[in-house]
Enzyme design. Structure first.
Site, PDB file in Angstrom:
ATOM      1  N   HIS B  59      99.554  79.046   8.680  1.00 32.48           N
ATOM      2  CA  HIS B  59      99.437  80.283   9.286  1.00 32.48           C
ATOM      3  C   HIS B  59      99.766  80.353  10.953  1.00 32.48           C
ATOM      4  O   HIS B  59     100.558  81.071  11.560  1.00 32.48           O
ATOM      5  CB  HIS B  59      98.346  81.359   9.036  1.00 32.48           C
ATOM      6  N   LYS B 127      90.177  85.117  -0.915  1.00 31.47           N
ATOM      7  CA  LYS B 127      88.922  85.942  -1.208  1.00 31.47           C
ATOM      8  C   LYS B 127      88.351  86.524   0.231  1.00 31.47           C
ATOM      9  O   LYS B 127      88.663  86.099   1.234  1.00 31.47           O
ATOM     10  CB  LYS B 127      87.871  84.732  -1.693  1.00 31.47           C
TER      11      LYS B 127
END
Lengths: 286, 222
Positions: B59, B127
């Site tokens: 990322h 999550k």
């Protein structure tokens, strides 16, 4: 001594691929206490995963954690020798089980590939009067490790647009723990097991709070005051409604274990360590 | 012990995930805007097709370096990024997947909106949920967050049929590389949809209300 190394490799395997019975029991209880289908299904997947990992000898979680060893060494046995053996066992276990290589060099940002690096695994040794060597291993997940907090009391806690004061008493301790759990939300894989230490030195409380995660869930504190505090705070935590995987429900934590240490008059630290539901710990007695 | 609590506690348990349970929806990658828009929070989905993994380093790299799409070996457009650092073992010339559950998504909150926008991502699997910036990007560009069960690494790995390839394995290390995975009936719950709804935000609100109550109670030890 080769056999001890193999014993440590086996310990790694056991801890990475199965969770302690008391933790599994607590998760089963959580399952039977829930009513919402989505939350029940989440716990069902967790319980199934535990079974699959155990029967196929695969790690329960892809994050096989930061290995932390607490070793009690009989008089006369070299602590350095034990450390070296743990490093050797770690390299072999990483390849053999396999474990995920988690040791990243902070300077070069390279992963060492074998789970061995600077202070990695972390090994605490102490001398014991016993004849046996006792090796305790915790495989500490990174997600839940990140949720840990240290508070210096008195502390101002902000919640929403309001503030609360955590004073230097057990109600202040309670508020800090609730604040930490609220901030954690579902980020570190609840239901959590929570380790807490109250005391007067910063390094001491972080060490002690994490070590509490080695206590079994049914373990009741020998001091009745602390035992009662643990119960009350667990109740409060489970009223927050964060729940399994952060999806809501009745079980945000399955256990909370508190340690105390004498403090300096000027200091009042409260340190909180989180374990994900996969509280992986185990012991080798040699 | 908790089951005996009446009143407010019961309300909390019911409000966030109401009983609007639907049968699971099967979705295939690449995702279309129509599929994404049809999903609502609380929906259970089974993902099929190719997905890529990407966590902290991927990322940061995508957001800062903005590599050209032609320099990325996998198609990200209309694709799904899985926040996951798997255990993968190389056996001869093939990659064997051992365990592959989700990692905490919130750590890439500062990059995700940009990544969704730049690369046309339609789904994020992870999550713990993500924040407002990502939620806004999901609404603007048509993307959903698919929450999967944390720590269920062996269970989820059994739904990954194949590791097709990996990128940046040496540079980022195996856990942080971008892996191309072929998934089959990979289960997840929609917890942030493309209409601006977030189950995580709802749960946080509920727990904040409870926290306020608990802070006001003076419950020191006797």
């Amino acid at each position: 001594m080769l056999k001890l190394r193999d014993g440590i490799i086996e310990l790694y395997k056991k801890v990475a691929t199965s969770i302690p019975g008391d933790v599994e029991d607590a998760l089963k209880t959580a399952y039977s206490n829930e009513t919402e289908p989505l939350i029940r299904e989440s716990l069902n997947v967790i319980l199934q995963n535990i079974k699959i990992a155990r029967t196929t000898s695969r790690p329960i979680c892809q994050d096989t954690g930061f290995p932390v060893f607490y070793v009690k060494v009989p008089k006369g046995l070299s602590h350095q020798l034990i450390r070296d053996m743990i490093m050797d066992a770690t390299r072999i276990a990483t390849d053999k089980i396999p474990l995920r290589p988690n040791a990243v060099d902070v300077i070069t940002e390279k992963n060492t590939g074998d789970n061995v690096g600077e202070y990695f695994p972390f090994v605490y040794t102490e001398e014991t009067g016993e004849q046996s060597l006792i090796v305790d291993l915790m495989l500490k997940g990174g997600g839940c490790e990140n949720l840990g907090q240290t508070y210096k009391l008195p502390a101002v806690l902000t919640f929403g647009d309001k503030e609360a004061i955590a004073e230097r008493d057990f109600d202040g301790v309670r508020k800090c723990i609730l604040d930490a759990v609220f901030k954690a939300q579902g980020k570190g894989c609840p239901p959590y097991t929570i380790g807490v230490a109250i005391g007067g030195a910063k390094d001491q409380v972080t060490f002690l709070s994490k070590k509490q995660l080695m206590r079994r869930i049914p373990d009741i504190h020998t001091n009745a005051v602390i035992a009662e505090l643990e119960n009350k705070i667990l109740n409060d935590i489970n009223r927050l409604g964060i729940g399994t995987a952060g999806l809501g429900g009745r079980t945000t934590a399955i256990g909370i274990k508190i340690a105390t240490a004498h403090r300096h008059p000027a200091s009042y630290f409260v340190d909180i360590s989180f374990s994900c539901w996969a509280n992986r710990r185990g012991r080798l007695i040699w | 012990m908790l089951g005996k609590q009446k009143g407010k506690a019961d309300m909390v348990e019911k409000s966030a995930v109401s009983s609007q349970q639907s049968a699971s929806k099967r979705i295939n990658t690449p995702l279309t805007e129509d599929i994404v828009m049809s999903l609502r929070i609380g929906d259970i989905v089974l993902v099929n097709g190719l997905i890529v993994t990407g966590r902290d380093k991927v990322h940061k790299f995508l957001a800062h370096e903005k590599p050209d799409k032609k320099d990325i070996p996998f198609e990200l457009h209309d694709g799904i990024i899985y926040h996951c650092g798997p255990i993968i073992k190389k056996v001869d010339d093939t990659y064997k997947l051992i365990a592959a559950g989700p990692t905490t998504s919130m750590r890439v909150e500062m990059y995700e909106a940009d990544v969704i926008k730049t690369y046309g991502i339609r789904g994020i699997i992870g999550k713990g949920g993500m924040g407002e910036e990502t939620l806004n990007a999901m609404k603007e560009y048509g993307c959903v967050y698919l929450h999967t069960i944390s720590g269920a690494a062996a269970y989820l790995a059994d739904r990954i049929k194949n590791v097709r390839d990996g990128w940046k394995i040496e540079e980022f290390g195996a856990p942080e590389a971008m892996w191309l995975l072929e998934v089959e009936e990979f289960p997840a719950v929609v917890t942030m949809d493309a209409r601006g709804n977030s189950l995580h935000r709802d749960i946080e609100k509920i727990s904040l209300t409870k926290l306020k109550e608990l802070f006001l109670e003076k419950r020191g030890i006797s």
